[in-house]
Design an enzyme around this catalytic site. Structure first.
Site, PDB file in Angstrom:
ATOM      1  N   LYS A   1      -8.241   5.069  -6.483  1.00  6.54           N
ATOM      2  CA  LYS A   1      -8.629   6.140  -7.405  1.00  6.54           C
ATOM      3  C   LYS A   1      -9.881   6.843  -6.904  1.00  6.54           C
ATOM      4  O   LYS A   1      -9.975   8.078  -6.935  1.00  6.54           O
ATOM      5  CB  LYS A   1      -8.867   5.565  -8.804  1.00  6.54           C
ATOM      6  CG  LYS A   1      -7.578   5.129  -9.500  1.00  6.54           C
ATOM      7  CD  LYS A   1      -7.886   4.450 -10.802  1.00  6.54           C
ATOM      8  CE  LYS A   1      -6.617   4.074 -11.551  1.00  6.54           C
ATOM      9  NZ  LYS A   1      -6.899   3.343 -12.771  1.00  6.54           N
TER      10      LYS A   1
ATOM     11  N   GLY B   1       0.823  -1.205   0.000  1.00  8.28           N
ATOM     12  CA  GLY B   1       0.000   0.000   0.000  1.00  8.28           C
ATOM     13  C   GLY B   1       0.851   1.246   0.000  1.00  8.28           C
ATOM     14  O   GLY B   1       2.078   1.164   0.108  1.00  8.28           O
ATOM     15  N   PRO B   2       0.215   2.395  -0.125  1.00 14.60           N
ATOM     16  CA  PRO B   2       0.970   3.653  -0.176  1.00 14.60           C
ATOM     17  C   PRO B   2       1.687   3.921   1.153  1.00 14.60           C
ATOM     18  O   PRO B   2       1.362   3.286   2.158  1.00 14.60           O
ATOM     19  CB  PRO B   2      -0.120   4.709  -0.405  1.00 14.60           C
ATOM     20  CG  PRO B   2      -1.361   3.972  -0.698  1.00 14.60           C
ATOM     21  CD  PRO B   2      -1.220   2.590  -0.208  1.00 14.60           C
ATOM     22  N   PRO B   3       2.625   4.863   1.164  1.00 14.84           N
ATOM     23  CA  PRO B   3       3.343   5.158   2.403  1.00 14.84           C
ATOM     24  C   PRO B   3       2.403   5.767   3.452  1.00 14.84           C
ATOM     25  O   PRO B   3       1.457   6.463   3.100  1.00 14.84           O
ATOM     26  CB  PRO B   3       4.382   6.200   1.983  1.00 14.84           C
ATOM     27  CG  PRO B   3       4.365   6.240   0.514  1.00 14.84           C
ATOM     28  CD  PRO B   3       3.082   5.671   0.040  1.00 14.84           C
TER      29      PRO B   3
ATOM     30  N   VAL C   1       0.304   4.365   5.569  1.00 11.21           N
ATOM     31  CA  VAL C   1      -1.014   3.800   5.850  1.00 11.21           C
ATOM     32  C   VAL C   1      -0.957   2.804   7.010  1.00 11.21           C
ATOM     33  O   VAL C   1      -1.944   2.141   7.303  1.00 11.21           O
ATOM     34  CB  VAL C   1      -1.639   3.115   4.607  1.00 11.21           C
ATOM     35  CG1 VAL C   1      -2.005   4.129   3.564  1.00 11.21           C
ATOM     36  CG2 VAL C   1      -0.715   2.070   4.045  1.00 11.21           C
ATOM     37  N   GLY C   2       0.187   2.704   7.641  1.00  6.19           N
ATOM     38  CA  GLY C   2       0.259   1.892   8.848  1.00  6.19           C
ATOM     39  C   GLY C   2       0.770   0.472   8.647  1.00  6.19           C
ATOM     40  O   GLY C   2       0.553  -0.372   9.506  1.00  6.19           O
ATOM     41  N   LYS C   3       1.474   0.212   7.571  1.00  7.88           N
ATOM     42  CA  LYS C   3       1.968  -1.153   7.322  1.00  7.88           C
ATOM     43  C   LYS C   3       2.980  -1.550   8.406  1.00  7.88           C
ATOM     44  O   LYS C   3       2.889  -2.615   8.997  1.00  7.88           O
ATOM     45  CB  LYS C   3       2.626  -1.240   5.937  1.00  7.88           C
ATOM     46  CG  LYS C   3       1.699  -0.839   4.805  1.00  7.88           C
ATOM     47  CD  LYS C   3       2.336  -1.018   3.466  1.00  7.88           C
ATOM     48  CE  LYS C   3       3.499  -0.088   3.223  1.00  7.88           C
ATOM     49  NZ  LYS C   3       3.142   1.336   3.129  1.00  7.88           N
TER      50      LYS C   3
ATOM     51  N   SER D   1      -5.074   3.076 -18.298  1.00  7.22           N
ATOM     52  CA  SER D   1      -6.343   3.525 -17.726  1.00  7.22           C
ATOM     53  C   SER D   1      -6.699   4.966 -18.073  1.00  7.22           C
ATOM     54  O   SER D   1      -7.772   5.441 -17.725  1.00  7.22           O
ATOM     55  CB  SER D   1      -6.337   3.331 -16.216  1.00  7.22           C
ATOM     56  OG  SER D   1      -5.400   4.174 -15.637  1.00  7.22           O
TER      57      SER D   1
HETATM   58  P1  ADP Z   1       3.913   2.687   6.422  1.00  5.52           P
HETATM   59  O1  ADP Z   1       4.743   1.620   7.006  1.00  5.52           O
HETATM   60  O2  ADP Z   1       2.678   2.165   5.754  1.00  5.52           O
HETATM   61  O3  ADP Z   1       4.633   3.624   5.516  1.00  5.52           O
HETATM   62  P2  ADP Z   1       3.663   3.545   9.130  1.00  5.52           P
HETATM   63  O4  ADP Z   1       3.287   2.229   9.700  1.00  5.52           O
HETATM   64  O5  ADP Z   1       5.032   4.020   9.371  1.00  5.52           O
HETATM   65  O6  ADP Z   1       3.336   3.599   7.591  1.00  5.52           O
HETATM   66  O7  ADP Z   1       2.608   4.609   9.649  1.00  5.52           O
HETATM   67  C1  ADP Z   1       2.854   5.990   9.788  1.00  5.52           C
HETATM   68  C2  ADP Z   1       2.158   6.534  11.008  1.00  5.52           C
HETATM   69  O8  ADP Z   1       0.767   6.541  10.826  1.00  5.52           O
HETATM   70  C3  ADP Z   1       2.437   5.696  12.244  1.00  5.52           C
HETATM   71  O9  ADP Z   1       2.680   6.563  13.309  1.00  5.52           O
HETATM   72  C4  ADP Z   1       1.137   4.954  12.470  1.00  5.52           C
HETATM   73  O10 ADP Z   1       0.922   4.720  13.822  1.00  5.52           O
HETATM   74  C5  ADP Z   1       0.114   5.896  11.903  1.00  5.52           C
HETATM   75  N1  ADP Z   1      -1.037   5.171  11.366  1.00  5.52           N
HETATM   76  C6  ADP Z   1      -1.201   4.756  10.099  1.00  5.52           C
HETATM   77  N2  ADP Z   1      -2.385   4.127   9.954  1.00  5.52           N
HETATM   78  C7  ADP Z   1      -2.982   4.139  11.146  1.00  5.52           C
HETATM   79  C8  ADP Z   1      -4.233   3.664  11.631  1.00  5.52           C
HETATM   80  N3  ADP Z   1      -5.090   3.031  10.842  1.00  5.52           N
HETATM   81  N4  ADP Z   1      -4.507   3.855  12.904  1.00  5.52           N
HETATM   82  C9  ADP Z   1      -3.649   4.486  13.707  1.00  5.52           C
HETATM   83  N5  ADP Z   1      -2.479   4.991  13.330  1.00  5.52           N
HETATM   84  C10 ADP Z   1      -2.124   4.821  12.062  1.00  5.52           C
END
Ligand code: ADP
Length: 851
Positions: free
Chosen positions: A785, A374-376, A378-380, A742
């Protein structure tokens, strides 16, 4: 050199004037010749002369010859040395000069200068090495003791030198063979003396005088040598002492007792061996280690391999061969942890729980590796951390972005200088247990290079069939990785090597909607930021409208990372205010008051803080909580970075909005077209890939073939759209490379608008691949999108009919805000993109124009 025998020099000698050096009889000297008179002497006398006599010249010391030819001859030193020119070497660099090798024969005295030019010639009288002195050894008898004394000193001096050097041994022999009267001159030119001292010796015509003057010089040299030898010896002693410290201790001298000494001496190596034997490493590893320690014991410490082997053994001992944490997995608790840490992401959480549940039921899971794509932002990564938390395991992140050397994964062989283990083994050493959660971050950014393919090395790491015996090149023994839980993250699957992708289960993590972002900000990001900045909710309040403002006007992203940063900036600014307020007991803060007044205007009903009173006391520090409104936002973050520009840009024909998918999430994309007189050429700009260029050609062909149907004409009213017309299509954000099929429907719409002169609706965005027949084919990334279109405030979205199923993934509240048009062919697209439909309207217009 005819030492010992008498010499007869000519009575007329050409004179070589030297300035910096003094030639003594019996010695040889190399001198550089560059003044005009000396050059003349070399050219006319030495180089042209044919007899032996012509090679004998008089060397007059301490006389600098003027550089100019015409200048008068300077005063000449009275005594000189008759010399034999042995060698002449000429050179033109850096200026013309000769280098002359001359050997001194005997002293002479200048009686009369016969001519000055082109080089001086003088009538001379020989002063020593005459026959009457050399015959009968009269001088030796006369000088007796003085000469003996001199000889002794000379022998002493030479014997202090290193006799193994051949030149020194030869000199020692010469001392015995040479006539004594020759020695003062020879030794003076050998030992360290100044030119002035040499000149004095030259001037000492009487032998007795010469001996007397030379003895102190010899003594000085002897003393100097003695001193030198003394200091050298003491240094050698020091060195020896250092070397013998260890053996001495071994023998048990001094105050150290036998036991202590033993312990200290076997010190590290014995300890290391003990550690190896007590460690729980595998049998194979133990065997290797014991062999290595045996080698280590025999190795001198100074050997470079010693340090290498020690480092290796220390790593082997430190590795968690058998050390693991106990999993405390309970699915209910895991669900709570995941829910507490993350808002939304339902699909991801569900899949993770399934994965963990299977793990709970079956102890040793040989399943695929989870890969979050997923995009940067997003909490991966943070989900990966939560998984480790729910399992009670250690967490370690391995950043793979830009890794292009397989030794990064698998280590360097120990034969290389500076070799070290790979990141996997290093990670295990860091966490100290063999069952951590390893997050392989950004597997899509692995690169290939001459140093091998790191993705191939990762295959072995991730394959459950192979990784129980993963062999790092540095360790050279197998390490069991089967207990490690690997999770990978990536922005896109497109660049993950297929073999690697095959071993992973991809879970898409799409971007967030605005509402989700607001919830994430208020539930997670703001509390975290407050804590980091030492603030409390009583000191700062950020209403939801402000958060929405930050999301729409200061960030344009699929994730929440930029939002988090902006919130951090706000907290920092407020922290300053709060800290200032604590000191400013009596001073009013006008700026703050003004800000609060503004707040009142912007705060919505539900978010209005009760603590803001209308009767704010001017003498008190800023009213708490400090409320962040749009005015404060502008002060802290600067003017908004993104404006709603959509409608502005759609105010003329030839512009349409497409939807694009990028690894960073979905984006809206403007397509612009213009036409001009020309020869039917199509120009495409905006860094397009081949597929996109083909889409543009397809779109033009379809429009040309349907021009009549839609009443599309070029500038001169012809249905042949490219007749005398050039078309330029541009995709803004020209610095970003774009590709993919697309954009097809968007290009058609944009060109239809250009040729019909009608405006595309300002709130419509579209995506879909086209065929030459005018069909609309499905495309990927619909969720991202749609979210991008929603973020941009668009209302109607045209998507391919066959993408209908993808709409289910979109949150209900987003769907409610939007109208979806499911198009199967281009007719439907055009009808939806133009107000009042396309074909019908066009026909009417045409009819109108006829009327
Ligand atoms: P990624 O690895 O996808 O690039 P990160 O895991 O580093 O992103 O997330 C960036 C920040 O956003 C972190 O501090 C994370 O806790 C917060 N975050 C992202 N998605 C969520 C979510 N669904 N709920 C709570 N915090 C989130």
């Amino acid at each position: 050199m005819a030492a010992g025998s008498a010499i007869q020099i000519p009575t007329r000698l050409p004179l070589l004037l030297t300035h910096e050096s003094v030639l003594l009889p019996g010695s040889t000297m190399r001198t550089s010749v560059d003044s005009p008179r000396n050059m003349q002497l070399v050219r006319s006398r030495l180089l042209k002369g044919t007899s032996l006599r012509s090679t004998i010249i008089g060397v007059i010391p301490n006389t600098s010859d003027p550089t100019s030819d015409c200048d008068d001859l300077p005063n000449l030193h009275r005594i000189g040395t008759a010399a034999l020119a042995v060698q002449v070497v000429g050179s033109n660099w850096p200026k013309p000069h000769y280098t002359l090798l001359v050997t001194g024969l005997c002293r002479f005295q200048v009686l009369q200068l016969l001519k000055e030019k082109p080089y001086p010639v003088a009538e001379v009288q020989q002063l020593d090495r005459l026959e009457q002195f050399t015959n009968g050894h009269k001088s030796e008898e006369e000088l007796g003791e003085l000469s003996e004394q001199f000889y002794k000193y000379a022998v002493q001096l030479v014997e202090m030198l290193d006799m193994s050097v051949p030149a020194v041994a030869k000199l020692r022999r010469l001392l015995d063979n040479l006539p004594r009267e020759a020695l003062p001159d020879i030794l003076t030119s050998i030992i360290r003396t100044t030119n002035q001292e040499k000149l004095q010796i030259l001037d000492a015509v009487r032998l007795e005088e010469r001996f007397k003057m030379t003895i102190p010089l010899l003594v000085r040299q002897i003393e100097g040598l003695k001193l030198l030898q003394k200091t050298r010896k003491s240094k050698q002693d020091d060195d020896k002492r250092v070397v013998t410290i260890r053996p001495n201790r071994r023998i048990g001298h001094g105050s150290i007792t036998e036991d202590e000494e033993e312990e200290e001496d076997h010190d590290d190596v014995v300890m290391l061996e003990k550690k190896i034997r007590t460690s729980s490493m595998s049998e194979q590893a133990l065997k290797v280690c014991l062999k290595e320690i045996k080698r280590l014991k025999k190795m001198p410490q100074s050997m470079p391999e010693y340090a290498l082997t020690r480092n290796y053994l220390e790593l082997m001992v430190e590795l968690p061969w058998n050390k693991s944490t106990k999993d405390r997995l309970e699915i209910r608790a895991a669900r709570i942890v995941l829910d507490n840490d993350h808002y939304a992401m339902e699909k991801l959480k569900k899949r993770v729980l399934e994965y963990l549940a299977v793990r709970q039921l079956k102890n040793n899971l040989k399943g695929p590796i989870l890969c979050f794509v997923g995009p940067p932002g997003v909490g991966k990564t943070s989900v990966g951390r939560s998984i480790a938390k729910t399992l009670g395991r250690e967490f370690h992140r391995i950043a793979l972005g830009g890794v292009c050397d397989q030794s990064d994964i698998r280590g360097h062989r120990r034969t290389y200088v500076g070799s070290m283990p790979g990141r996997i083994i290093n990670g295990l050493k860091t966490v100290g247990v063999n069952n951590p959660v390893f997050l392989l971050d950004e597997v899509d950014k692995l690169a290939k290079s001459l140093q091998g393919d790191p993705a191939a090395a990762l295959l072995e790491v991730l394959d459950p069939e192979q990784n129980h015996s993963f062999t790092d090149h540095y360790l050279n023994v197998a390490f069991d990785l089967s207990q490690v839980l690997f999770i990978a993250t990536a922005n896109t699957t497109a660049t993950i090597p297929p073999a690697l992708l095959d071993r992973m289960e991809v879970i898409q993590v799409p971007g967030y909607t605005q509402e989700e972002k607001i919830q994430i900000a208020h539930r997670h990001l703001i509390p975290k930021q407050l804590e980091q900045h030492g603030l409390t909710p009583q000191q700062i309040q950020i209403p939801q409208v402000t958060t929405l403002g930050i999301i729409t006007r200061y960030t344009r992203e699929a994730g929440v990372r930029a939002l988090d940063r902006k919130l951090g900036a706000i907290c920092r600014a407020v922290a300053v205010k709060v800290a200032e307020g604590q000191h400013k007991e009596a001073k009013p803060d006008r700026a703050e008051m003004g800000e609060e007044e503004d707040c009142k205007e912007h705060v919505t009903e539900d978010s209005k803080p009760e603590s803001i009173s209308d009767t704010a006391d001017l003498a008190l520090p800023p009213e708490m909580p400090i409320l962040i409104d749009f005015h404060a936002l502008k002060d802290i973050l600067g003017p908004p970075m993104y404006d709603m520009e959509v409608s502005e840009r759609l105010n003329q024909p030839g512009v349409a909005i497409g939807l694009a998918w990028t690894p960073l999430g979905g984006e809206i994309m403007f397509v612009e077209a213009s036409r001009m007189d020309g020869e039917g050429q199509l120009t495409l700009t905006g860094q397009l890939g081949d597929v996109m260029k083909e889409s543009a050609h397809l779109a033009i062909s379809w429009l040309r073939s349907n021009a009549k149907r839609y009443q599309l004409t070029n500038a001169s009213g012809s249905f042949d759209l490219l007749d005398n017309t050039d078309i330029h299509l541009h995709f803004p954000a020209g610095a970003v490379t774009k590709d993919g099929p697309s954009a097809g429907v968007t290009i058609v719409t944009c060109l239809a608008s250009l040729f019909s002169g009608r405006l595309v609706c300002s709130d419509v965005a579209m995506t879909g691949e086209i065929t030459l027949r005018g069909l609309v084919l499905p495309v990927g990334g619909i969720k991202d999108k749609v979210l991008a279109a929603h973020r941009a405030g668009l209302k109607r979205i045209i998507i391919p009919q066959r993408n209908e199923k993808d709409l289910e993934e979109i949150a209900e509240h987003v769907r409610q805000d939007l109208t979806f048009v499911l198009a199967g062919c281009l007719d439907e697209v055009l009808n939806a993109a133009f107000d009042g439909g396309f074909a019908v309207k066009a026909r009417l217009e045409h009819l109108n124009s006829k009327l």
